[in-house]
Design a protein around this motif. Structure first.
Motif, PDB file in Angstrom:
ATOM      1  N   VAL A 121      30.038  68.102  10.173  1.00  8.05           N
ATOM      2  CA  VAL A 121      29.117  68.525  11.236  1.00  8.05           C
ATOM      3  C   VAL A 121      29.271  70.016  11.490  1.00  8.05           C
ATOM      4  O   VAL A 121      28.278  70.753  11.644  1.00  8.05           O
ATOM      5  CB  VAL A 121      29.375  67.718  12.527  1.00  8.05           C
ATOM      6  N   THR A 122      30.504  70.489  11.507  1.00  9.35           N
ATOM      7  CA  THR A 122      30.764  71.909  11.742  1.00  9.35           C
ATOM      8  C   THR A 122      30.219  72.773  10.618  1.00  9.35           C
ATOM      9  O   THR A 122      29.597  73.821  10.851  1.00  9.35           O
ATOM     10  CB  THR A 122      32.276  72.148  11.901  1.00  9.35           C
ATOM     11  N   VAL A 123      30.427  72.329   9.384  1.00  9.50           N
ATOM     12  CA  VAL A 123      29.952  73.098   8.229  1.00  9.50           C
ATOM     13  C   VAL A 123      28.431  73.166   8.223  1.00  9.50           C
ATOM     14  O   VAL A 123      27.839  74.242   8.031  1.00  9.50           O
ATOM     15  CB  VAL A 123      30.471  72.480   6.917  1.00  9.50           C
ATOM     16  N   TYR A 124      27.778  72.047   8.451  1.00 10.69           N
ATOM     17  CA  TYR A 124      26.307  72.040   8.470  1.00 10.69           C
ATOM     18  C   TYR A 124      25.773  72.944   9.581  1.00 10.69           C
ATOM     19  O   TYR A 124      24.783  73.645   9.400  1.00 10.69           O
ATOM     20  CB  TYR A 124      25.784  70.622   8.672  1.00 10.69           C
ATOM     21  N   ALA A 125      26.434  72.924  10.729  1.00 17.41           N
ATOM     22  CA  ALA A 125      25.994  73.772  11.833  1.00 17.41           C
ATOM     23  C   ALA A 125      26.087  75.246  11.472  1.00 17.41           C
ATOM     24  O   ALA A 125      25.291  76.066  11.943  1.00 17.41           O
ATOM     25  CB  ALA A 125      26.827  73.475  13.077  1.00 17.41           C
ATOM     26  N   GLY A 126      27.054  75.589  10.607  1.00 21.57           N
ATOM     27  CA  GLY A 126      27.172  76.967  10.160  1.00 21.57           C
ATOM     28  C   GLY A 126      26.151  77.344   9.106  1.00 21.57           C
ATOM     29  O   GLY A 126      25.669  78.488   9.076  1.00 21.57           O
ATOM     30  N   LEU A 127      25.793  76.391   8.242  1.00 27.71           N
ATOM     31  CA  LEU A 127      24.845  76.670   7.167  1.00 27.71           C
ATOM     32  C   LEU A 127      23.395  76.695   7.655  1.00 27.71           C
ATOM     33  O   LEU A 127      22.561  77.428   7.105  1.00 27.71           O
ATOM     34  CB  LEU A 127      24.976  75.623   6.062  1.00 27.71           C
ATOM     35  N   LEU A 128      23.102  75.896   8.672  1.00 23.89           N
ATOM     36  CA  LEU A 128      21.712  75.745   9.106  1.00 23.89           C
ATOM     37  C   LEU A 128      21.051  77.044   9.579  1.00 23.89           C
ATOM     38  O   LEU A 128      19.910  77.324   9.180  1.00 23.89           O
ATOM     39  CB  LEU A 128      21.620  74.680  10.202  1.00 23.89           C
ATOM     40  N   PRO A 129      21.711  77.859  10.401  1.00 22.55           N
ATOM     41  CA  PRO A 129      21.038  79.097  10.820  1.00 22.55           C
ATOM     42  C   PRO A 129      20.694  80.012   9.645  1.00 22.55           C
ATOM     43  O   PRO A 129      19.625  80.641   9.635  1.00 22.55           O
ATOM     44  CB  PRO A 129      22.064  79.750  11.752  1.00 22.55           C
ATOM     45  N   GLU A 130      21.588  80.066   8.660  1.00 20.89           N
ATOM     46  CA  GLU A 130      21.326  80.914   7.494  1.00 20.89           C
ATOM     47  C   GLU A 130      20.152  80.382   6.685  1.00 20.89           C
ATOM     48  O   GLU A 130      19.260  81.140   6.281  1.00 20.89           O
ATOM     49  CB  GLU A 130      22.583  81.008   6.628  1.00 20.89           C
ATOM     50  N   MET A 131      20.129  79.069   6.457  1.00 19.76           N
ATOM     51  CA  MET A 131      19.026  78.485   5.694  1.00 19.76           C
ATOM     52  C   MET A 131      17.704  78.651   6.439  1.00 19.76           C
ATOM     53  O   MET A 131      16.668  78.971   5.842  1.00 19.76           O
ATOM     54  CB  MET A 131      19.298  76.995   5.428  1.00 19.76           C
ATOM     55  N   THR A 132      17.734  78.459   7.740  1.00 14.95           N
ATOM     56  CA  THR A 132      16.513  78.601   8.537  1.00 14.95           C
ATOM     57  C   THR A 132      16.003  80.031   8.513  1.00 14.95           C
ATOM     58  O   THR A 132      14.793  80.280   8.409  1.00 14.95           O
ATOM     59  CB  THR A 132      16.773  78.155   9.988  1.00 14.95           C
ATOM     60  N   ARG A 133      16.922  80.985   8.591  1.00 13.72           N
ATOM     61  CA  ARG A 133      16.525  82.399   8.550  1.00 13.72           C
ATOM     62  C   ARG A 133      15.884  82.761   7.212  1.00 13.72           C
ATOM     63  O   ARG A 133      14.894  83.484   7.157  1.00 13.72           O
ATOM     64  CB  ARG A 133      17.752  83.280   8.793  1.00 13.72           C
ATOM     65  N   ILE A 134      16.430  82.215   6.123  1.00 10.93           N
ATOM     66  CA  ILE A 134      15.938  82.576   4.795  1.00 10.93           C
ATOM     67  C   ILE A 134      14.644  81.837   4.456  1.00 10.93           C
ATOM     68  O   ILE A 134      13.665  82.435   3.997  1.00 10.93           O
ATOM     69  CB  ILE A 134      17.006  82.280   3.723  1.00 10.93           C
ATOM     70  N   ASN A 135      14.637  80.525   4.695  1.00 10.12           N
ATOM     71  CA  ASN A 135      13.532  79.690   4.225  1.00 10.12           C
ATOM     72  C   ASN A 135      12.593  79.193   5.315  1.00 10.12           C
ATOM     73  O   ASN A 135      11.519  78.683   5.015  1.00 10.12           O
ATOM     74  CB  ASN A 135      14.076  78.478   3.470  1.00 10.12           C
ATOM     75  N   GLY A 136      13.015  79.303   6.568  1.00 12.01           N
ATOM     76  CA  GLY A 136      12.182  78.806   7.648  1.00 12.01           C
ATOM     77  C   GLY A 136      12.567  77.394   8.055  1.00 12.01           C
ATOM     78  O   GLY A 136      13.241  76.673   7.313  1.00 12.01           O
ATOM     79  N   PRO A 137      12.123  76.950   9.233  1.00 15.92           N
ATOM     80  CA  PRO A 137      12.560  75.658   9.776  1.00 15.92           C
ATOM     81  C   PRO A 137      11.954  74.438   9.097  1.00 15.92           C
ATOM     82  O   PRO A 137      12.476  73.332   9.253  1.00 15.92           O
ATOM     83  CB  PRO A 137      12.114  75.730  11.241  1.00 15.92           C
ATOM     84  N   GLU A 138      10.851  74.610   8.351  1.00 19.49           N
ATOM     85  CA  GLU A 138      10.178  73.447   7.764  1.00 19.49           C
ATOM     86  C   GLU A 138      10.380  73.349   6.253  1.00 19.49           C
ATOM     87  O   GLU A 138       9.777  72.488   5.610  1.00 19.49           O
ATOM     88  CB  GLU A 138       8.685  73.492   8.093  1.00 19.49           C
ATOM     89  N   HIS A 139      11.207  74.196   5.686  1.00 23.29           N
ATOM     90  CA  HIS A 139      11.474  74.109   4.254  1.00 23.29           C
ATOM     91  C   HIS A 139      12.250  72.828   3.958  1.00 23.29           C
ATOM     92  O   HIS A 139      13.048  72.354   4.771  1.00 23.29           O
ATOM     93  CB  HIS A 139      12.273  75.333   3.801  1.00 23.29           C
ATOM     94  N   LEU A 140      12.050  72.261   2.787  1.00 25.97           N
ATOM     95  CA  LEU A 140      12.682  70.991   2.441  1.00 25.97           C
ATOM     96  C   LEU A 140      14.204  71.093   2.444  1.00 25.97           C
ATOM     97  O   LEU A 140      14.894  70.137   2.818  1.00 25.97           O
ATOM     98  CB  LEU A 140      12.183  70.505   1.077  1.00 25.97           C
ATOM     99  N   TRP A 141      14.744  72.234   2.024  1.00 23.99           N
ATOM    100  CA  TRP A 141      16.205  72.385   2.042  1.00 23.99           C
ATOM    101  C   TRP A 141      16.733  72.443   3.469  1.00 23.99           C
ATOM    102  O   TRP A 141      17.827  71.937   3.752  1.00 23.99           O
ATOM    103  CB  TRP A 141      16.615  73.638   1.263  1.00 23.99           C
ATOM    104  N   THR A 142      15.982  73.065   4.365  1.00 26.55           N
ATOM    105  CA  THR A 142      16.386  73.087   5.770  1.00 26.55           C
ATOM    106  C   THR A 142      16.400  71.666   6.329  1.00 26.55           C
ATOM    107  O   THR A 142      17.343  71.261   7.026  1.00 26.55           O
ATOM    108  CB  THR A 142      15.430  73.961   6.590  1.00 26.55           C
ATOM    109  N   LEU A 143      15.374  70.904   6.013  1.00 27.23           N
ATOM    110  CA  LEU A 143      15.300  69.520   6.500  1.00 27.23           C
ATOM    111  C   LEU A 143      16.426  68.678   5.911  1.00 27.23           C
ATOM    112  O   LEU A 143      16.984  67.809   6.601  1.00 27.23           O
ATOM    113  CB  LEU A 143      13.942  68.913   6.144  1.00 27.23           C
ATOM    114  N   GLN A 144      16.776  68.932   4.664  1.00 26.76           N
ATOM    115  CA  GLN A 144      17.874  68.173   4.045  1.00 26.76           C
ATOM    116  C   GLN A 144      19.196  68.453   4.753  1.00 26.76           C
ATOM    117  O   GLN A 144      19.976  67.534   5.020  1.00 26.76           O
ATOM    118  CB  GLN A 144      17.990  68.513   2.567  1.00 26.76           C
ATOM    119  N   LEU A 145      19.456  69.722   5.062  1.00 29.08           N
ATOM    120  CA  LEU A 145      20.684  70.061   5.792  1.00 29.08           C
ATOM    121  C   LEU A 145      20.714  69.361   7.150  1.00 29.08           C
ATOM    122  O   LEU A 145      21.752  68.832   7.570  1.00 29.08           O
ATOM    123  CB  LEU A 145      20.780  71.571   5.978  1.00 29.08           C
TER     124      LEU A 145
END
Length: 323
Positions: A121-145
């Motif tokens: 849970v901690t690791v995902y919480a750290g990765l999510l802001p970076e993925m969202t910043r790069i790809n946006g909130p609706e990208h499939l990789w963001t949703l997978q995380l």
């Protein structure tokens, strides 16, 4: 040149286009549970791609990620995690590299199969802001995380948080109205069923599971979708047992087992635990013990003694032995 020669890297099989075909062939073998053949072919592709294209070429990365998927499917979780982290390490020099974040998420997903969901849970919480910043909130990789984080929350018994996150991901995937959003929607729906069952809302879990199963059947030709059928079927059986409808639960287990090819080790014990629960509810204790004992043995060997599925199998075995 025959197909086997092509797949294993015979003469004339080393252009980028042919290497990509060999990777697709390995994916197909993995889906059939032919993990050793898939691994052999992928390691040959990786050797060829490293020599011809270099370590960071997209074909090379695709082959290594396919190897991660094969090792994961075979239940070789430590090796799959190590390979994923090694791929991510080759990309640390690239700015705003969404693929690196995605691969780190895959590595954590595989690692968490052996436990440590709080850390996940901690690791995902750290990765999510970076993925969202790069790809946006609706990208499939963001949703997978986000779905992986919801799953870890559910494994920890934090069902209300898991439910909220799974609902949000499913709603986002539904808004996309794209074929590639089917799997994120199904994955989020599966986590939602797990969370609803965990919080004792079995009728709600049944409703979501039936809707997701219907969607999975409609989209069964899409990559990866058929794997969700036994997972959702086991979850539906759990929802039915939670309502005291154990005969219906057993019927759903039987259907789920028709789709369970055994090709994905992470699904080990799912239908066995569901069957044991239903049989215990019917008072058929000898059969319940047999199902629970088999699930316990396989889950302990693969996931360890403290994984939630191992614990559930152990509790069912003990319950069936007290009547």
């Amino acid at each position: 040149m025959g197909l086997l020669d092509l797949f294993r890297g015979g003469a004339g099989s080393r252009s980028p286009r042919i290497l990509e075909q060999r990777i697709r062939a390995a994916h197909a073998l993995t889906g059939q549970g032919r993990h050793a053949e898939a691994e052999e072919g992928l390691r040959a592709v990786i050797r060829d791609a490293r020599h011809l294209l270099g370590a960071t070429h997209p074909v090379m990365v695709s082959a290594r990620l396919a190897l991660v998927a094969t090792l994961h499917a075979a239940g070789r979780f430590t090796e799959a995690e190590d390979e994923a982290r090694a791929v991510a390490a080759t990309r640390t020099h690239l700015p705003d590299d969404a693929l690196r974040v995605h691969v780190l998420g895959l590595a954590e997903m595989v690692r968490s199969l052996r436990g440590g969901h709080e850390e996940a849970v901690t690791v995902y919480a750290g990765l999510l802001p970076e993925m969202t910043r790069i790809n946006g909130p609706e990208h499939l990789w963001t949703l997978q995380l986000r779905t992986n984080r919801a799953s870890a929350l559910a494994q920890l018994g934090r069902y209300e948080e898991a439910e909220a996150e799974a609902l949000a991901v499913a709603a986002c995937a539904d808004r996309l109205r794209a074929p590639e959003a089917t799997m994120p929607w199904l994955a989020a729906s599966t986590v939602l069923v797990y969370a609803l069952n965990g919080s004792g809302r079995h009728a709600d879990a049944e409703s979501v599971a039936r809707g997701a199963l219907a969607q999975a059947v409609r989209a069964a030709s899409a990559p990866g979708v058929t794997r969700t059928l036994p997972v959702l079927g086991a979850a539906l059986a759990r929802a039915l047992s939670g309502q005291g409808r154990h005969e219906e639960a057993l019927a759903e287990v039987a259907t789920a087992r028709l789709y369970d090819t055994g090709a994905h080790a992470a699904d080990t014990g799912l239908t066995g635990v569901a069957a044991a629960r239903a049989l215990h509810g019917l008072g058929r204790e000898a059969e319940a013990r047999a199902e629970a004992e088999q699930a316990l043995e396989s889950c302990t060997a693969l996931f360890g003694p403290d994984h939630p599925r191992t614990v559930e199998a152990r509790e069912l075995l003990e319950a069936a032995g007290t009547r």
